[in-house]
Motif scaffolding. Sequence first.
Motif, mmCIF file in Angstrom:
data_model
loop_
_atom_site.group_PDB
_atom_site.id
_atom_site.type_symbol
_atom_site.label_atom_id
_atom_site.label_comp_id
_atom_site.label_asym_id
_atom_site.label_seq_id
_atom_site.Cartn_x
_atom_site.Cartn_y
_atom_site.Cartn_z
ATOM 1 N N ALA A 69 0.833 -1.206 0.000
ATOM 2 C CA ALA A 69 0.000 0.000 0.000
ATOM 3 C C ALA A 69 0.869 1.259 0.000
ATOM 4 C CB ALA A 69 -0.934 -0.012 1.208
ATOM 5 N N TYR A 70 1.937 1.244 0.791
ATOM 6 C CA TYR A 70 2.835 2.394 0.844
ATOM 7 C C TYR A 70 3.443 2.679 -0.535
ATOM 8 C CZ TYR A 70 7.054 5.113 1.540
ATOM 9 O OH TYR A 70 8.043 6.057 1.414
ATOM 10 N N TYR A 71 3.999 1.646 -1.172
ATOM 11 C CA TYR A 71 4.659 1.857 -2.463
ATOM 12 C C TYR A 71 3.662 2.180 -3.572
ATOM 13 C CZ TYR A 71 9.141 0.629 -0.506
ATOM 14 O OH TYR A 71 10.296 0.632 0.238
ATOM 15 N N THR A 72 2.473 1.614 -3.528
ATOM 16 C CA THR A 72 1.446 1.953 -4.517
ATOM 17 C C THR A 72 1.114 3.433 -4.423
ATOM 18 O OG1 THR A 72 0.534 -0.284 -4.483
ATOM 19 C CG2 THR A 72 -0.915 1.477 -5.282
ATOM 20 N N ASN A 73 0.909 3.933 -3.206
ATOM 21 C CA ASN A 73 0.604 5.343 -2.987
ATOM 22 C C ASN A 73 1.779 6.234 -3.402
ATOM 23 O OD1 ASN A 73 -1.082 7.486 -1.933
ATOM 24 N ND2 ASN A 73 0.386 7.607 -0.247
ATOM 25 N N LEU A 74 2.993 5.844 -3.025
ATOM 26 C CA LEU A 74 4.174 6.616 -3.389
ATOM 27 C C LEU A 74 4.311 6.729 -4.907
ATOM 28 C CD1 LEU A 74 6.878 8.041 -2.712
ATOM 29 C CD2 LEU A 74 7.931 5.766 -2.717
ATOM 30 N N ILE A 75 4.182 5.615 -5.599
ATOM 31 C CA ILE A 75 4.341 5.618 -7.056
ATOM 32 C C ILE A 75 3.246 6.437 -7.729
ATOM 33 C CG2 ILE A 75 4.211 4.110 -9.096
ATOM 34 C CD1 ILE A 75 5.886 2.076 -7.415
ATOM 35 N N GLU A 76 2.006 6.335 -7.250
ATOM 36 C CA GLU A 76 0.915 7.148 -7.818
ATOM 37 C C GLU A 76 1.207 8.638 -7.645
ATOM 38 O OE1 GLU A 76 -2.683 5.814 -5.932
ATOM 39 O OE2 GLU A 76 -2.740 3.954 -7.115
ATOM 40 N N ASN A 77 1.694 9.030 -6.464
ATOM 41 C CA ASN A 77 1.996 10.444 -6.224
ATOM 42 C C ASN A 77 3.180 10.925 -7.058
ATOM 43 O OD1 ASN A 77 -0.111 10.837 -4.404
ATOM 44 N ND2 ASN A 77 1.119 10.189 -2.660
ATOM 45 N N LEU A 78 4.193 10.095 -7.223
ATOM 46 C CA LEU A 78 5.324 10.466 -8.078
ATOM 47 C C LEU A 78 4.892 10.547 -9.538
ATOM 48 C CD1 LEU A 78 8.135 8.272 -6.471
ATOM 49 C CD2 LEU A 78 7.949 10.781 -6.373
ATOM 50 N N GLN A 79 4.059 9.616 -9.967
ATOM 51 C CA GLN A 79 3.572 9.598 -11.359
ATOM 52 C C GLN A 79 2.782 10.860 -11.687
ATOM 53 O OE1 GLN A 79 4.191 6.873 -13.661
ATOM 54 N NE2 GLN A 79 3.523 8.479 -15.056
ATOM 55 N N ALA A 80 2.148 11.468 -10.690
ATOM 56 C CA ALA A 80 1.325 12.661 -10.900
ATOM 57 C C ALA A 80 2.158 13.938 -11.070
ATOM 58 C CB ALA A 80 0.348 12.824 -9.732
ATOM 59 N N LEU A 81 3.444 13.886 -10.793
ATOM 60 C CA LEU A 81 4.285 15.072 -10.930
ATOM 61 C C LEU A 81 4.440 15.457 -12.402
ATOM 62 C CD1 LEU A 81 7.171 14.260 -8.396
ATOM 63 C CD2 LEU A 81 5.326 15.942 -8.110
ATOM 64 N N PRO A 82 4.385 16.750 -12.715
ATOM 65 C CA PRO A 82 4.592 17.187 -14.097
ATOM 66 C C PRO A 82 5.974 16.775 -14.603
ATOM 67 C CG PRO A 82 3.784 18.996 -12.718
ATOM 68 C CD PRO A 82 4.110 17.853 -11.806
ATOM 69 N N GLY A 83 6.016 16.242 -15.804
ATOM 70 C CA GLY A 83 7.279 15.832 -16.402
ATOM 71 C C GLY A 83 7.657 14.387 -16.151
ATOM 72 N N VAL A 84 6.902 13.677 -15.299
ATOM 73 C CA VAL A 84 7.195 12.272 -15.036
ATOM 74 C C VAL A 84 6.514 11.421 -16.096
ATOM 75 C CG1 VAL A 84 6.854 10.346 -13.443
ATOM 76 C CG2 VAL A 84 7.585 12.570 -12.576
ATOM 77 N N VAL A 85 7.293 10.585 -16.769
ATOM 78 C CA VAL A 85 6.770 9.688 -17.800
ATOM 79 C C VAL A 85 6.351 8.361 -17.179
ATOM 80 C CG1 VAL A 85 7.364 8.427 -19.917
ATOM 81 C CG2 VAL A 85 8.168 10.781 -19.591
ATOM 82 N N SER A 86 7.206 7.797 -16.333
ATOM 83 C CA SER A 86 6.870 6.539 -15.666
ATOM 84 C C SER A 86 7.701 6.389 -14.396
ATOM 85 C CB SER A 86 7.070 5.337 -16.592
ATOM 86 O OG SER A 86 8.423 5.194 -16.939
ATOM 87 N N VAL A 87 7.174 5.562 -13.495
ATOM 88 C CA VAL A 87 7.836 5.295 -12.220
ATOM 89 C C VAL A 87 7.806 3.788 -11.994
ATOM 90 C CG1 VAL A 87 7.810 5.704 -9.727
ATOM 91 C CG2 VAL A 87 7.000 7.504 -11.292
ATOM 92 N N GLY A 88 8.940 3.232 -11.630
ATOM 93 C CA GLY A 88 9.014 1.799 -11.354
ATOM 94 C C GLY A 88 9.861 1.538 -10.131
ATOM 95 N N GLY A 89 9.544 0.469 -9.445
ATOM 96 C CA GLY A 89 10.301 0.106 -8.260
ATOM 97 C C GLY A 89 10.826 -1.311 -8.362
ATOM 98 N N ALA A 90 11.935 -1.566 -7.682
ATOM 99 C CA ALA A 90 12.527 -2.906 -7.631
ATOM 100 C C ALA A 90 13.320 -3.036 -6.345
ATOM 101 C CB ALA A 90 13.443 -3.145 -8.824
ATOM 102 N N THR A 91 13.454 -4.259 -5.882
ATOM 103 C CA THR A 91 14.245 -4.481 -4.682
ATOM 104 C C THR A 91 15.685 -4.024 -4.879
ATOM 105 O OG1 THR A 91 14.426 -6.782 -5.405
ATOM 106 C CG2 THR A 91 12.869 -6.308 -3.626
ATOM 107 N N ALA A 92 16.195 -4.159 -6.071
ATOM 108 C CA ALA A 92 17.541 -3.678 -6.396
ATOM 109 C C ALA A 92 17.527 -3.179 -7.837
ATOM 110 C CB ALA A 92 18.569 -4.788 -6.237
ATOM 111 N N LEU A 93 18.195 -2.055 -8.079
ATOM 112 C CA LEU A 93 18.283 -1.484 -9.424
ATOM 113 C C LEU A 93 19.642 -1.822 -10.032
ATOM 114 C CD1 LEU A 93 16.759 2.061 -8.740
ATOM 115 C CD2 LEU A 93 15.659 0.134 -9.901
#
Length: 185
Positions: free
Chosen positions: A11-35
Amino acid sequence: EKYGSGKKSHAYYTNLIENLQALPGVVSVGGATALPTSPLGPDFERPVWDQSSLAVEEDKRSADVRMITPDYFRTLGISVLRGRGFTSQDGPDTPHVVIVNQTLARQIWKNTDPIGKKLVVDYSTAGTYPYEIVGVAKDIRFHGPRSQPRAEIYFPHAQRPYLVLNIAIRTSGDPRLLINPVREV
């Protein structure tokens, strides 16, 4: 620690990603345990094998494990070569699925298409479970440009929520302009 449970973490990461995705200029947001190429986050491997094999030692392979969010591949520019990527429909109450990379697909299934097959993942003390393969991702050099691609498996974070996720953001402009808005989110 208040985000310690799987449901709370998801729930935390879903909310975080939705809020980041809403920022102007953001095309996509993805998360992973390690990048890729990052020293941050858990980087571990597990034994895996095709469910149709006898699970003898020579059929087992070791694969690096990543828990990812649905837009991880799109955000990092990693192609899904066969099948599909994860969607928001791949949740805790749906059949458990996994994506493998090209290296693991070749190691286990040679020239056969692995889509729809079952991959067994041995979590040792947490159990051994089969997952349906829904996609094959392009190999990446996870540990840097001089490293060789390793066998990798990807789980949808919604089905295997992990407390630590690293977030990547793809922007349409200068990413430095988003530093402060991202910090605020």
